[in-house]
Design a protein around this motif. Structure first.
Motif, PDB file in Angstrom:
ATOM      1  N   UNK A 269     -11.704  12.209 -22.119  1.00  0.00           N
ATOM      2  CA  UNK A 269     -10.842  12.941 -23.036  1.00  0.00           C
ATOM      3  C   UNK A 269      -9.388  12.460 -22.925  1.00  0.00           C
ATOM      4  N   UNK A 270      -8.907  12.238 -21.656  1.00  0.00           N
ATOM      5  CA  UNK A 270      -7.530  11.754 -21.465  1.00  0.00           C
ATOM      6  C   UNK A 270      -7.358  10.341 -22.031  1.00  0.00           C
ATOM      7  N   UNK A 271      -8.369   9.491 -21.800  1.00  0.00           N
ATOM      8  CA  UNK A 271      -8.294   8.133 -22.314  1.00  0.00           C
ATOM      9  C   UNK A 271      -8.251   8.128 -23.843  1.00  0.00           C
ATOM     10  N   UNK A 272      -9.021   9.008 -24.427  1.00  0.00           N
ATOM     11  CA  UNK A 272      -9.006   9.091 -25.889  1.00  0.00           C
ATOM     12  C   UNK A 272      -7.630   9.500 -26.403  1.00  0.00           C
ATOM     13  N   UNK A 273      -6.987  10.402 -25.668  1.00  0.00           N
ATOM     14  CA  UNK A 273      -5.637  10.803 -26.063  1.00  0.00           C
ATOM     15  C   UNK A 273      -4.646   9.651 -25.923  1.00  0.00           C
ATOM     16  N   UNK A 274      -4.791   8.821 -24.850  1.00  0.00           N
ATOM     17  CA  UNK A 274      -3.901   7.652 -24.661  1.00  0.00           C
ATOM     18  C   UNK A 274      -4.090   6.663 -25.803  1.00  0.00           C
ATOM     19  N   UNK A 275      -5.372   6.404 -26.123  1.00  0.00           N
ATOM     20  CA  UNK A 275      -5.652   5.461 -27.209  1.00  0.00           C
ATOM     21  C   UNK A 275      -5.072   5.979 -28.524  1.00  0.00           C
ATOM     22  N   UNK A 276      -5.201   7.268 -28.710  1.00  0.00           N
ATOM     23  CA  UNK A 276      -4.658   7.873 -29.920  1.00  0.00           C
ATOM     24  C   UNK A 276      -3.131   7.716 -29.965  1.00  0.00           C
ATOM     25  N   UNK A 277      -2.521   7.897 -28.772  1.00  0.00           N
ATOM     26  CA  UNK A 277      -1.054   7.743 -28.718  1.00  0.00           C
ATOM     27  C   UNK A 277      -0.641   6.288 -28.950  1.00  0.00           C
ATOM     28  N   UNK A 278      -1.381   5.315 -28.362  1.00  0.00           N
ATOM     29  CA  UNK A 278      -1.060   3.888 -28.539  1.00  0.00           C
ATOM     30  C   UNK A 278      -1.233   3.468 -30.000  1.00  0.00           C
ATOM     31  N   UNK A 279      -2.182   4.135 -30.668  1.00  0.00           N
ATOM     32  CA  UNK A 279      -2.396   3.778 -32.070  1.00  0.00           C
ATOM     33  C   UNK A 279      -1.193   4.154 -32.934  1.00  0.00           C
ATOM     34  N   UNK A 280      -0.387   5.072 -32.473  1.00  0.00           N
ATOM     35  CA  UNK A 280       0.781   5.481 -33.237  1.00  0.00           C
ATOM     36  C   UNK A 280       1.995   4.563 -33.022  1.00  0.00           C
ATOM     37  N   UNK A 281       1.950   3.669 -31.987  1.00  0.00           N
ATOM     38  CA  UNK A 281       3.100   2.793 -31.692  1.00  0.00           C
ATOM     39  C   UNK A 281       3.390   1.827 -32.850  1.00  0.00           C
ATOM     40  N   UNK A 282       2.403   1.072 -33.382  1.00  0.00           N
ATOM     41  CA  UNK A 282       2.705   0.169 -34.507  1.00  0.00           C
ATOM     42  C   UNK A 282       3.270   0.908 -35.708  1.00  0.00           C
ATOM     43  N   UNK A 283       2.782   2.114 -35.935  1.00  0.00           N
ATOM     44  CA  UNK A 283       3.303   2.873 -37.063  1.00  0.00           C
ATOM     45  C   UNK A 283       4.766   3.261 -36.827  1.00  0.00           C
ATOM     46  N   UNK A 284       5.101   3.587 -35.557  1.00  0.00           N
ATOM     47  CA  UNK A 284       6.493   3.927 -35.240  1.00  0.00           C
ATOM     48  C   UNK A 284       7.403   2.714 -35.388  1.00  0.00           C
ATOM     49  N   UNK A 285       6.902   1.516 -34.964  1.00  0.00           N
ATOM     50  CA  UNK A 285       7.716   0.280 -35.093  1.00  0.00           C
ATOM     51  C   UNK A 285       7.952  -0.041 -36.572  1.00  0.00           C
TER      52      UNK A 285
END
Length: 336
Positions: A269-285
């Protein structure tokens, strides 16, 4: 015709004679008179009418009179009509009188009507009876089983024959006393060395109270050594404790497995949350590029700093190797 009339008269006379002799037992009356038994002829006739066999009453009266007993024909008739056994009562009274045992006619009839053999009771009172108990198993304090057989000498208690307990109660009480005596012994050797201790302890308990007998003696006929009950109980207890321990260990193992699975689920569950957070980095850039808060040169500097950091980490930790970051077709980076 006269011959036929004579024949009918003779036959009729014979029949009438038999009827008369049936209702008027003259022979019994004569026997009673010669035996000095005061009984009237009409009294015998009334016995027939009341369906009381005159022979049983007269013969019992003759026997009682010869033995010096004070009994009346009315008493014997009453006892017979009540369902009693008149000859047995008379024999019991005579036997008790000869043995100097106090037994009244009222007591004898009461015992007889209670369903007990009064004559046998008097005989047991004169000649004591030996009762053999079944095998009685008991365990001493050291856990060794002993199997005993006892012989109980009893004498009938005339006063308690009516309403008193029988042989089964005596056997049950003696068996209980034997079990208690053996159980109170420290070791089975004490019982084997002195089996008479059992007899003394059992006799002191007054086991004949409320029974139709009086216990004269209790003799231990045989004592055998049985199984080691104490060892068997300890073995069974150890096996039970082992099963309980195994059940508790299995319970703990199941709890550990459940906790492990729960931790794995939480990690996923924690790993899924990390992956979800990393997926938002390109969108933020991309959003930073559009808003002008991040320039192209700033982005390349950020990439160079990240590459330099990965190189330093690979040099510092050669076993780990590089972080595996590579540039994608759009100039970004991702983990291999």
């Amino acid at each position: 015709m006269e011959n036929y009339t004579m024949l009918i008269a003779v036959v009729g006379g014979i029949i009438l004679l038999f009827i008369f002799l049936y209702f008027v037992p003259v022979n019994l009356w004569i026997t009673a008179q010669f035996s000095k038994v005061r009984v009237g002829l009409l009294e015998l006739v009334f016995m027939r009418i009341r369906k009381v066999p005159p022979r049983i009453v007269v013969e019992s009266m003759i026997t009682a009179t010869k033995a010096g007993l004070e009994v009346t024909t009315s008493d014997l008739e009453t006892h017979y009509l009540a369902g009693g056994h008149v000859p047995s009562v008379i024999k019991a009274l005579i036997s008790a009188d000869k043995a100097n045992i106090e037994l009244t006619f009222k007591q004898a009839t009461a015992i007889d009507l209670a369903g007990r053999d009064v004559f046998e009771a008097v005989q047991i009172s004169v000649n004591p009876k030996v009762i053999t108990t079944p095998k009685v198993a008991a365990v001493a304090a050291d856990g060794i089983q002993l199997i005993a057989i006892a012989r109980v000498t009893v004498r009938a208690n005339i006063r308690q024959l009516v309403g008193g307990a029988g042989e089964d109660t005596i056997l049950a009480r003696v068996g209980e006393g034997i079990v208690t005596s053996i159980g109170s012994a420290g070791t089975h050797k004490e019982v084997l060395e002195n089996p008479d201790k059992i007899s003394k302890l059992v006799l002191q308990r007054g086991l004949d109270a409320g029974t139709a007998f009086e216990i004269l003696s209790i003799d231990i006929a045989d004592v055998d050594v049985g199984a080691n009950i104490g060892a068997q109980l300890q073995t069974d207890q150890a096996q039970a404790d082992l099963k309980v321990a195994e059940a508790k260990a299995e319970e703990r193992r199941a709890m550990a497995v459940a906790n492990e699975q729960e931790m794995k689920a939480k990690s996923q569950e924690a790993r899924a949350k990390v992956i979800e957070a990393e997926a938002e980095i390109p969108m933020a850039i991309a959003e930073a590029f559009r808003s002008g808060r991040l320039g192209v040169m700033d982005y390349y500097k950020l990439e160079n700093i990240q590459a330099d950091t990965d190189m330093r980490e690979s040099i510092a930790n050669p076993e780990k190797g590089s972080s595996g970051r590579k540039r994608d077709s759009k100039g970004g980076s991702s983990k291999g």
